[in-house]
Write a protein that holds these residues in place. Structure first.
Motif, mmCIF file in Angstrom:
data_model
loop_
_atom_site.group_PDB
_atom_site.id
_atom_site.type_symbol
_atom_site.label_atom_id
_atom_site.label_comp_id
_atom_site.label_asym_id
_atom_site.label_seq_id
_atom_site.Cartn_x
_atom_site.Cartn_y
_atom_site.Cartn_z
ATOM 1 N N UNK A 161 67.877 32.445 12.513
ATOM 2 C CA UNK A 161 66.657 32.843 11.795
ATOM 3 C C UNK A 161 65.440 32.863 12.735
ATOM 4 N N UNK A 162 65.631 32.379 13.971
ATOM 5 C CA UNK A 162 64.554 32.388 14.954
ATOM 6 C C UNK A 162 63.460 31.371 14.708
ATOM 7 N N UNK A 163 63.804 30.241 14.081
ATOM 8 C CA UNK A 163 62.746 29.277 13.728
ATOM 9 C C UNK A 163 62.936 27.898 14.368
ATOM 10 N N UNK A 164 63.864 27.786 15.320
ATOM 11 C CA UNK A 164 64.110 26.486 15.951
ATOM 12 C C UNK A 164 63.221 26.316 17.181
ATOM 13 N N UNK A 165 62.548 25.185 17.245
ATOM 14 C CA UNK A 165 61.786 24.798 18.430
ATOM 15 C C UNK A 165 62.516 23.606 19.043
ATOM 16 N N UNK A 166 63.034 23.787 20.240
ATOM 17 C CA UNK A 166 63.756 22.704 20.914
ATOM 18 C C UNK A 166 62.743 21.865 21.681
ATOM 19 N N UNK A 167 62.688 20.591 21.331
ATOM 20 C CA UNK A 167 61.757 19.663 21.964
ATOM 21 C C UNK A 167 62.535 18.708 22.857
ATOM 22 N N UNK A 168 61.929 18.347 23.969
ATOM 23 C CA UNK A 168 62.586 17.467 24.942
ATOM 24 C C UNK A 168 62.239 16.016 24.621
ATOM 25 N N UNK A 169 63.102 15.395 23.829
ATOM 26 C CA UNK A 169 62.808 14.071 23.289
ATOM 27 C C UNK A 169 63.011 12.935 24.285
ATOM 28 N N UNK A 170 63.458 13.257 25.487
ATOM 29 C CA UNK A 170 63.592 12.189 26.485
ATOM 30 C C UNK A 170 62.239 11.856 27.114
ATOM 31 N N UNK A 171 61.236 12.664 26.834
ATOM 32 C CA UNK A 171 59.898 12.419 27.366
ATOM 33 C C UNK A 171 59.261 11.214 26.678
ATOM 34 N N UNK A 172 58.081 10.865 27.123
ATOM 35 C CA UNK A 172 57.356 9.743 26.518
ATOM 36 C C UNK A 172 56.965 10.094 25.091
ATOM 37 N N UNK A 173 56.751 9.079 24.242
ATOM 38 C CA UNK A 173 56.315 9.361 22.872
ATOM 39 C C UNK A 173 55.061 10.240 22.815
ATOM 40 N N UNK A 174 54.107 10.009 23.702
ATOM 41 C CA UNK A 174 52.887 10.818 23.703
ATOM 42 C C UNK A 174 53.204 12.270 24.029
ATOM 43 N N UNK A 175 54.055 12.503 25.029
ATOM 44 C CA UNK A 175 54.405 13.873 25.398
ATOM 45 C C UNK A 175 55.167 14.583 24.279
ATOM 46 N N UNK A 176 56.061 13.855 23.612
ATOM 47 C CA UNK A 176 56.799 14.449 22.499
ATOM 48 C C UNK A 176 55.844 14.776 21.354
ATOM 49 N N UNK A 177 54.921 13.871 21.067
ATOM 50 C CA UNK A 177 53.917 14.125 20.023
ATOM 51 C C UNK A 177 53.094 15.358 20.356
ATOM 52 N N UNK A 178 52.696 15.483 21.620
ATOM 53 C CA UNK A 178 51.921 16.657 22.043
ATOM 54 C C UNK A 178 52.733 17.943 21.839
ATOM 55 N N UNK A 179 54.031 17.887 22.164
ATOM 56 C CA UNK A 179 54.897 19.063 21.957
ATOM 57 C C UNK A 179 54.987 19.419 20.483
ATOM 58 N N UNK A 180 55.164 18.404 19.633
ATOM 59 C CA UNK A 180 55.264 18.637 18.196
ATOM 60 C C UNK A 180 53.988 19.305 17.689
ATOM 61 N N UNK A 181 52.855 18.770 18.077
ATOM 62 C CA UNK A 181 51.580 19.324 17.621
ATOM 63 C C UNK A 181 51.404 20.766 18.103
ATOM 64 N N UNK A 182 51.820 21.038 19.317
ATOM 65 C CA UNK A 182 51.715 22.390 19.871
ATOM 66 C C UNK A 182 52.597 23.369 19.072
ATOM 67 N N UNK A 183 53.817 22.952 18.794
ATOM 68 C CA UNK A 183 54.773 23.800 18.063
ATOM 69 C C UNK A 183 54.300 24.056 16.637
ATOM 70 N N UNK A 184 53.698 23.067 16.012
ATOM 71 C CA UNK A 184 53.298 23.190 14.616
ATOM 72 C C UNK A 184 51.906 23.791 14.409
ATOM 73 N N UNK A 185 51.174 23.970 15.496
ATOM 74 C CA UNK A 185 49.799 24.513 15.328
ATOM 75 C C UNK A 185 49.787 26.026 15.314
#
Length: 142
Positions: free
Chosen positions: A118-142
């Motif tokens: 469906x073209x709606x998956x955002x793959x996030x690199x969860x091995x990063x620090x919690x702050x970096x993962x949070x930043x990725x999540x916010x970027x993907x969802x904005x």
């Protein structure tokens, strides 16, 4: 979904778990005039996840958490504040985690494939620090 708090969207955490559930969810949402528009795939190597999960220890009375590598108590196995013993949750052991991961991969890979088509998956690199993962999540969802 009709509540004011959901007008800008909502998050489903841990659901759906299977492609069958995803199809049923899509059908239900379609009847409501809604759809899933983003799926976050928190990708992490099983070995890294095992290190993170099995290193967790908890002080049951307070809920304080420690990690033997990342945030260890001053004295191994002992709460820094009270001196009481720490515990490890039964599902934080390596054996239980491996079993859970096996089931997770078996169920989740088809689910990710379903949403990828469906073209709606955002793959996030969860091995990063919690702050970096949070930043990725916010970027993907904005």
């Amino acid at each position: 979904m009709k509540k004011p708090s959901c007008q800008k969207g909502f998050v489903l955490d841990g659901f759906p778990r299977t492609a069958g559930q995803a199809k049923k969810l899509d059908e239900m949402l379609e009847k409501q005039g809604a759809k899933i528009n983003k799926v976050l795939d928190f990708a992490i190597d099983d070995a890294i996840l095992e290190e993170r999960i099995t290193g967790r220890w908890i002080h049951p009375a307070s809920g304080r958490t420690y990690h033997m590598k990342f945030a260890p108590p001053k004295i191994p196995g002992v709460d820094d504040v009270t001196g009481e013993p720490l515990i490890q949750r039964k599902d934080d052991t390596a054996a239980v985690l491996r079993s859970r991961l096996e089931a997770f991969h078996k169920q989740t890979e088809p689910l990710i494939d379903y949403y990828s088509k469906k073209g709606i998956v955002a793959k996030l690199h969860a091995e990063k620090s919690p702050k970096d993962v949070t930043d990725e999540v916010q970027k993907v969802l904005s």
